[in-house]
Enzyme design. Structure first.
Site, PDB file in Angstrom:
ATOM      1  N   GLU A 210      39.733 -55.656  18.830  1.00 11.47           N
ATOM      2  CA  GLU A 210      40.278 -55.168  17.569  1.00 11.47           C
ATOM      3  C   GLU A 210      40.486 -53.671  17.729  1.00 11.47           C
ATOM      4  O   GLU A 210      39.826 -53.028  18.545  1.00 11.47           O
ATOM      5  CB  GLU A 210      39.323 -55.447  16.405  1.00 11.47           C
ATOM      6  CG  GLU A 210      38.265 -54.383  16.154  1.00 11.47           C
ATOM      7  CD  GLU A 210      37.258 -54.204  17.284  1.00 11.47           C
ATOM      8  OE1 GLU A 210      37.007 -55.176  18.010  1.00 11.47           O
ATOM      9  OE2 GLU A 210      36.740 -53.078  17.424  1.00 11.47           O
TER      10      GLU A 210
ATOM     11  N   LYS B 285      36.855 -43.858  26.145  1.00  8.43           N
ATOM     12  CA  LYS B 285      36.789 -45.290  25.815  1.00  8.43           C
ATOM     13  C   LYS B 285      36.973 -46.194  27.030  1.00  8.43           C
ATOM     14  O   LYS B 285      36.425 -47.292  27.081  1.00  8.43           O
ATOM     15  CB  LYS B 285      37.835 -45.634  24.752  1.00  8.43           C
ATOM     16  CG  LYS B 285      37.439 -45.135  23.373  1.00  8.43           C
ATOM     17  CD  LYS B 285      38.208 -45.844  22.284  1.00  8.43           C
ATOM     18  CE  LYS B 285      37.692 -45.464  20.908  1.00  8.43           C
ATOM     19  NZ  LYS B 285      38.026 -44.058  20.548  1.00  8.43           N
TER      20      LYS B 285
ATOM     21  N   SER C  30      35.370 -35.484  23.958  1.00 10.36           N
ATOM     22  CA  SER C  30      35.585 -36.924  24.125  1.00 10.36           C
ATOM     23  C   SER C  30      37.021 -37.317  24.442  1.00 10.36           C
ATOM     24  O   SER C  30      37.254 -38.352  25.052  1.00 10.36           O
ATOM     25  CB  SER C  30      35.108 -37.675  22.876  1.00 10.36           C
ATOM     26  OG  SER C  30      35.744 -37.194  21.711  1.00 10.36           O
TER      27      SER C  30
HETATM   28  C1  PLP Z   1      37.532 -43.437  19.437  1.00 10.07           C
HETATM   29  C2  PLP Z   1      37.217 -42.015  19.684  1.00 10.07           C
HETATM   30  C3  PLP Z   1      36.053 -41.401  19.178  1.00 10.07           C
HETATM   31  C4  PLP Z   1      35.086 -42.119  18.283  1.00 10.07           C
HETATM   32  O1  PLP Z   1      34.452 -43.212  18.843  1.00 10.07           O
HETATM   33  P1  PLP Z   1      32.916 -43.164  19.311  1.00 10.07           P
HETATM   34  O2  PLP Z   1      32.589 -44.578  19.578  1.00 10.07           O
HETATM   35  O3  PLP Z   1      32.142 -42.571  18.172  1.00 10.07           O
HETATM   36  O4  PLP Z   1      32.858 -42.303  20.506  1.00 10.07           O
HETATM   37  C5  PLP Z   1      35.798 -40.076  19.494  1.00 10.07           C
HETATM   38  N1  PLP Z   1      36.663 -39.358  20.247  1.00 10.07           N
HETATM   39  C6  PLP Z   1      37.797 -39.891  20.743  1.00 10.07           C
HETATM   40  C7  PLP Z   1      38.701 -39.047  21.548  1.00 10.07           C
HETATM   41  C8  PLP Z   1      38.121 -41.234  20.471  1.00 10.07           C
HETATM   42  O5  PLP Z   1      39.261 -41.757  20.970  1.00 10.07           O
END
Ligand code: PLP
Length: 393
Positions: free
Chosen positions: A111, A89, A377
């Site tokens: 938000e 993020k 992610s």
């Molecule tokens: C917020 C988050 C997501 C989901 O958000 P996307 O916009 O779909 O990427 C996925 N993985 C992690 C670790 C997150 O913090």
């Protein structure tokens, strides 16, 4: 396949800017300026420098040998979990804070649902010495206490949204209201590839560093820039859009998006938008949306807070409708099992969002020569309590 956004902000049938008239000047200012600002060489230099020295990029592309043995393919992990703050993020919040500075905005609002985007925003505001207000549903504040305190330590003000269901959509409404009332000095940092045009494309471009690096790193390791598969989880869809972005036109690269099926798609407790959703307007764009017959948004459910969203970004609705990406959905239980499996095979405890992407491996068939990239992610530290409560490890 053409996955480019058109001048009105559409990807195929989805996207656009469905906003109240009061918000028009803010969105128009962004739309008119974002490309020129973000493509400027000085901007790019500063953005790349911060990604390198502050976020820790490029993140490794790691060949996971034991996981590869298990699934009979050559599996690489894109290690977004090693980014500063623990997930992808921050790539976007760095980009947007630099944009806000160029636009002369002195204050930031955001938000947040689970608090991850709030923390990533509070982080870059601290970095730049900018005032930061994060709207968060009152119920979410109680559920996600550690992230509320993280934001406060970083110097942000967390404002409770007390209307409606007191969760993400109410926080979004409050943030929009704030922005309408303070258009000249405030920038609104949206955390995924959602919202009115130009947000979805702008956020995707900031996150596209993920696939730009994958191409370079694969060339080094495999002698080709193109994998056979790229797999990523989808909440709003920003990590997936970033991991797919530089492969849209390479039709031999299979794009695989993984949604959260919660307790199962027939259970009434799911967040799998492409299975359960219909076209509608959510947070300023036309997309697929979980809704009742008369268009009321259905409350989604997933064990993973980051995937617990009733829509998907418009680009993903287009990838789904056009067939350019395949979509899977994965239950809470399947994701938790996959999270523990990755921990045991590779010594990496993933965020539960990311664990959904790994659970899709079980549902796919590979040839031994297939090169598969899974976008990891985020890391699992934030989810420890959920792992403990689940308990089956
Ligand atoms: C917020 C988050 C997501 C989901 O958000 P996307 O916009 O779909 O990427 C996925 N993985 C992690 C670790 C997150 O913090």
């Amino acid at each position: 396949m053409n996955v480019k956004v058109d001048k009105n902000g559409y990807y195929g049938n989805f996207g656009g800017a469905y906003i109240p008239e009061m918000l028009y000047p803010n969105i128009e200012e962004l739309r008119e300026n974002y490309e020129q600002i973000t493509e400027d060489a000085v901007f790019q230099k500063q953005f790349q420098q911060l990604l390198k020295d502050y976020v820790g990029r490029p993140t490794p592309l790691y060949h996971a040998e034991r996981l590869s043995d298990k699934y009979g393919a050559k599996i690489y992990l894109k290690r977004e979990d090693l980014c500063h703050t623990g997930a992808h993020k921050v790539n976007n919040t760095i980009g947007q804070i630099l944009l806000a500075q160029r636009l002369g905005k002195k204050k930031i609002i955001a938000e947040t649902g689970a608090g991850q985007h709030g923390v990533a925003t509070a982080t870059v505001c601290a970095l730049m010495g900018v005032e930061c207000i994060v709207y968060m549903g009152e119920i979410d504040m109680a559920r996600q206490k550690p992230n509320v305190e993280r934001m406060r330590i970083l110097g942000a003000e967390v404002r409770p949204a007390k209307s409606g269901s007191k969760t993400l959509k109410d926080a979004t409404n409050e943030a929009m209201r704030h922005w309408i009332n303070n258009p000249s000095d405030t920038h609104y940092i949206i955390g995924s590839v959602v919202g009115p045009h130009p947000y979805p494309e702008m956020v995707a471009r900031f996150q596209s560093v993920i696939s730009a690096e994958i191409r370079k790193q694969l060339l080094e390791k495999e002698g080709t820039e193109l994998p056979d598969y790229v797999i990523a989880c989808v909440g709003g869809g920003s990590n997936a859009a970033g991991a797919f972005y530089n492969f849209y036109e390479d039709n031999d690269v299979n794009l695989v998006a993984v949604e959260a099926a919660g307790l199962g798609n027939d259970s009434g407790e799911s967040a799998a938008t492409t299975v359960l959703g219909k076209p509608g307007v959510l947070h300023g764009s036309k997309t697929l949306l979980m809704q009742t017959e008369d268009g009321q948004v259905v409350e989604p459910y997933s064990i993973s807070a980051g995937l617990d969203y009733p829509g998907i970004g418009p680009v993903h609705a287009h990838l789904f409708e056009s067939g350019r990406a395949q979509f899977h959905s994965v239950t809470d239980e399947e994701a938790m099992v996959a999270g523990v499996e990755l921990s045991r095979l590779e010594g990496i405890i993933p965020a539960i969002e990311s664990a959904h992407a790994f659970a899709a491996l079980e549902k796919m068939e590979f040839k031994p020569s297939d090169v598969v990239v899974v976008n990891l992610s985020g890391r699992g530290d934030k989810d420890l309590e959920t792992y403990i409560k689940w308990g089956k490890y």
